[in-house]
Design a protein around this motif. Structure first.
Motif, PDB file in Angstrom:
ATOM      1  N   LEU A 192       0.837  -1.197   0.000  1.00 27.64           N
ATOM      2  CA  LEU A 192       0.000   0.000   0.000  1.00 27.64           C
ATOM      3  C   LEU A 192       0.872   1.248   0.000  1.00 27.64           C
ATOM      4  N   ARG A 210      -4.657  -0.474   6.544  1.00 26.85           N
ATOM      5  CA  ARG A 210      -4.094  -1.806   6.290  1.00 26.85           C
ATOM      6  C   ARG A 210      -5.118  -2.890   6.612  1.00 26.85           C
ATOM      7  N   SER A 213      -7.787  -2.930   3.961  1.00 28.13           N
ATOM      8  CA  SER A 213      -7.229  -3.536   2.742  1.00 28.13           C
ATOM      9  C   SER A 213      -7.139  -5.048   2.884  1.00 28.13           C
ATOM     10  N   TYR A 267      -6.244  -4.566  -6.724  1.00 30.42           N
ATOM     11  CA  TYR A 267      -5.816  -3.191  -7.009  1.00 30.42           C
ATOM     12  C   TYR A 267      -7.022  -2.285  -7.235  1.00 30.42           C
ATOM     13  N   ILE A 270      -9.138  -1.696  -3.851  1.00 33.19           N
ATOM     14  CA  ILE A 270      -8.450  -0.866  -2.851  1.00 33.19           C
ATOM     15  C   ILE A 270      -8.382   0.581  -3.332  1.00 33.19           C
ATOM     16  N   LEU A 274     -10.746   2.695  -0.944  1.00 29.87           N
ATOM     17  CA  LEU A 274      -9.875   3.279   0.074  1.00 29.87           C
ATOM     18  C   LEU A 274      -9.041   4.438  -0.447  1.00 29.87           C
ATOM     19  N   CYS A 278      -1.896   0.856  -4.866  1.00 27.32           N
ATOM     20  CA  CYS A 278      -1.491  -0.446  -4.353  1.00 27.32           C
ATOM     21  C   CYS A 278      -0.707  -1.167  -5.435  1.00 27.32           C
TER      22      CYS A 278
END
Length: 441
Positions: A192, A210, A213, A267, A270, A274, A278
């Protein structure tokens, strides 16, 4: 609103399902239809498609292969399979590739719309965005982090020096409770970029991101096999994915393609939910616990290539000719290798663009790289999307034949690689702005 593609080689079924969807009142924008897998892939490439509804038994490309190819192009496309055959093997393959439902013909209209509605509802399900996550209180949820001891043991297994210690697994030593069964394994590592977004991330913010993820990765990898997830000492997310002998025999040679698709989905999700960049690195698949350290090193090496390709995000170890280099290749060596792959691809396309059923997967296989990596290299070096280059060659040849021969539309379609004259006409009009008959005049 969601766009849906309905694929069946029976035109009446396509028309009926499209009409049913359009009149359903569901949150649907455009409903596309296709009569073959190859026609469907062109629609997936050129249009925004969210849900694929496909028959499983169709001509040269069945629904499972279509689903596989579509997910190479757009890993986030969801799929519902329809079939006249209650075949366990088909259903199992479809579910493993991520199909959301497997419906039997003759279709019940209410059941079909319920299935579509359920898939769309899940796609529309609101996932907490990054700002909400970071402002959550301790009472909002409880973080179930991977156990530190388990983290330590799994990291030891992936480290270089642990290669000969894995005999403990068979004798019930420190590693006996980890849940490693195998015997086939792959390793995926996710890094990340927590330096992007807000520069004011606290340590707590980073832990939350984290953790979020890791949960996204777990949900996506659960479709691929039995995955063990844990943090590395430098806070990367590691996954050991394992398959039994039976699962390995069922999935066959497509497992690597499925892993790469899973990496691209990781990918995409995330980044979408978020707002984090990544990088994903994927090892090969090997048999036996003692090879976990080899797989860990492969994933580490694949991650190294992100320094050369900052605009690429999913790296598969097998895409790079490691045996050609004693150490990390120079920029010049890397450029030479990339140019060689692209030039070989260009020649192959120019010699085979008129082949019916040509796919990026086939072109990539000829060059011993993954479809995603080949598409990236081709666009980076030539400036052309790989499949757009195929269409360009087909369309230019079509125009030449229209203007210089008396061939009919279906004959021209046949010569440039299209099964259906109607599909050929759609592509032609989208490319030139006029139909073949209008250009002929």
């Amino acid at each position: 609103m969601f766009n849906i593609l309905v694929v069946d080689d029976e035109p009446l079924i396509c028309k009926g399902l499209a009409g049913l969807l359009s009149a359903s009142g569901l949150d649907i924008g455009q409903v596309y239809t296709a009569g073959s897998g190859h026609e469907a892939l062109d629609i997936v490439r050129m249009e925004e498609v969210d849900l694929l509804v496909t028959d499983i038994q169709m001509g040269e490309m069945n629904g499972i292969e279509l689903m596989h190819q579509a997910k190479i192009i757009k890993p986030w496309v969801q799929t519902i399979i329809i079939s006249a055959h209650e075949t366990f093997q088909y259903a199992q393959s479809a579910i493993r590739l991520g199909a959301k439902d497997y419906l039997l013909k003759p279709l019940n209209s209410e059941q079909f719309l319920d299935s579509v509605g359920s898939v769309l509802l899940k796609m529309d399900k609101r996932i907490p965005q990054v700002d909400e996550l970071l402002t959550a209180t301790q009472e909002d949820f409880r973080m179930e982090e991977p156990e530190p001891r388990k983290n330590e043991l799994l990291n030891r297994l992936l480290s270089e020096e642990a290669g000969h210690e894995s005999g403990d697994l068979e004798t019930g030593g420190d590693y006996g409770e980890l849940g490693l069964k195998g015997p086939y394994f792959a390793v995926m590592k996710m890094r990340l970029d927590l330096s992007t977004g807000s520069p004011s991330y606290t340590d707590r913010d980073r832990r939350l991101l984290r953790y979020a993820s890791l949960n996204i990765v777990k949900e996506l990898l659960d479709q691929e096999g039995d995955a063990l997830l844990f943090y590395s000492p430098d806070d990367d997310i590691h996954a050991i994915i394992q398959w039994s002998e039976a699962a390995n025999a069922e999935t066959g040679e497509n497992k690597l393609s499925q892993l790469e698709m899973a990496g691209r989905s990781v990918y995409h999700h995330i980044r979408k939910y978020l707002k984090l960049e990544c990088t994903v690195a994927i090892s090969q698949i090997l048999k036996g616990i003692p090879f976990l350290s080899v797989l860990g090193r492969q994933a580490d090496k694949a991650m190294l290539w992100s320094r050369h390709y900052p605009d690429y995000h999913v790296f598969y170890y097998g895409d790079f000719n490691w045996h050609n280099y004693a150490e990390d290749p120079s920029a010049e060596e890397l450029s030479t290798q990339s140019n060689r792959i692209v030039e070989s691809t260009r020649r192959y396309i120019e010699e085979n663009y008129n082949q019916k059923g040509l796919t990026i997967h086939e072109v990539a296989k000829k060059n011993h790289v993954s479809p995603n990596y080949l598409s990236y290299l081709f666009k980076k070096i030539t400036g052309h999307n790989l499949w757009e280059y195929v269409i360009k060659l087909r369309m230019e040849e079509s125009r030449h034949l229209l203007q210089n021969t008396d061939l009919r539309r279906y004959e021209i379609a046949e010569r440039v690689g299209y099964e259906s004259p109607e599909h050929f006409s759609k592509i032609f009009k989208k490319y030139f702005g006029v139909s073949p008959s209008e250009m002929k005049k």
